[in-house]
Design a protein around this motif. Structure first.
Motif: not given
Length: 355
Positions: A142, A146, A149, A217-218, A221, A258-259, A261-262, A265-266
């Protein structure tokens, strides 16, 4: 008079049918993911276990191993597919995928730092996939994702050309992979092997505690991705057209990056880097749904991504073989024909040949 209306009504019925079929596929995939494994379980026994009214051993297998694995696949498939669609639309590149800006490489670098002990926590990895060891790996991935990102978002505010940003993302990913290779060269071969195993990707090993963070989190997003379909539709015809439609292109670019990548990344933090799903699923969805309208395409991509990931999860279990197949081997076998087809169609389109 009614011809165009009939055509639109027929298209709407077709798309509704596709969405229903994909929902059925997802539910069936979820059922298979819970019942199929190295030890196949009867559907009745699984149903009893889900109701907490079955054999204690079966309940343990279902609730501790298979159901968390299935939920992970369900969410990860939707997340990667939605992120892939966003990247393909933003960069107007059919071969774009969720990891194109280097977020996955950043997560991999974080894990590599833990493996090699450079991050001061190399012992975490050897603790296995449960307990504090797994938490250490997830946190390291993470943090790495981050960091990349933040770097990409800062650069996106200074770079006006999306092509330039795309090249920068590819270069960041390449440089990160090179750093990882150097670190693994000088680490214990056993730890390096464990890192390589992590890099093959897996939906297994997640716990309900992991999912308590991963799913919200997902979900958040994915909700943001659904809310951002209107500006993405405008971007289909180029940034200049989008500006004439009142779209704030810079803000849309930042939010989309951003969305996506989140989401990427998650998934990487919990499952490792998973290849091809984010690239291939959006193309299959476009063929099935017959439109580039993101209001329809985005939910289609999410459903298809979940169903595909669940089927890949089932395929990795190799019933009766006593072994678990690498997830990326399965996703690559599925994704490669799709990508080749896209390349052939693109080439045919350039030279004016119908495929």
């Amino acid at each position: 008079m009614n011809g165009p209306l009939d055509t639109r009504a027929g298209a709407a019925r077709r798309r509704a049918g596709v969405l229903i079929a994909l929902a059925v596929l997802t539910v069936a995939g979820l059922g298979l993911a819970v019942t199929v494994g190295s030890t196949p379980l009867p559907l009745g026994a699984v149903a009893a276990a889900l109701a907490r009214d079955g054999d204690p051993g079966v309940e343990t297998i279902v609730w501790t191993v298979r159901l968390p694995r299935a939920v992970t696949a369900l969410v990860a498939g939707a997340a990667l597919s939605a992120a892939g669609l966003q990247m393909q639309t933003l960069f107007r590149n059919p071969l774009a995928e969720p990891y194109i800006l280097g977020v996955s490489s950043g997560a991999s670098l974080g894990v590599a730092l833990v493996v090699t002990g450079v991050g001061g926590a190399g012992g975490m990895f050897t603790a296995g996939v449960a307990g504090f060891g797994r938490i250490g790996i997830v946190l390291a991935a993470t943090a790495g994702a981050a960091a990349v990102l933040v770097l990409v978002l800062l650069l996106s505010r200074r770079v006006r050309s999306l092509s330039t940003l795309l090249v920068i993302g590819v270069l960041i990913g390449a440089a990160t992979v090179s750093l990882i290779s150097l670190m693994l060269t000088y680490t214990d071969p056993r730890l390096a092997q464990q890192y390589l195993a992590w890099g093959l990707g897996s939906f297994a090993g997640t716990t309900w505690d992991d999912l308590a963070v991963f799913v919200p989190v997902c979900a958040g997003a994915l909700a943001a991705a659904l809310a951002g379909v209107k500006p993405l539709n405008a971007l289909l015809l180029g940034e200049r057209y989008a500006r004439t439609m009142g779209v704030n292109v810079r803000r849309t670019r930042t939010v989309t990056i951003l969305v996506a990548s989140v989401l990427a990344g998650a998934v990487t933090a919990c499952c490792g880097p998973i290849a091809f799903l984010g690239m291939a699923v959006p193309h299959i969805a476009r063929l099935l749904i017959g439109t580039a309208d993101h209001r329809v395409l985005m939910p289609t991509v999410m459903l298809l991504g979940s169903g595909t990931a669940l089927l890949c999860c089932v395929a990795t279990q190799a019933p009766g073989a006593g072994a678990v197949l690498p997830l990326n081997a399965i996703t690559t076998l599925i994704g490669t024909p799709v990508v080749i087809t896209v390349l052939l169609r693109s080439r045919a389109a350039r030279i004016g040949v119908a495929v």
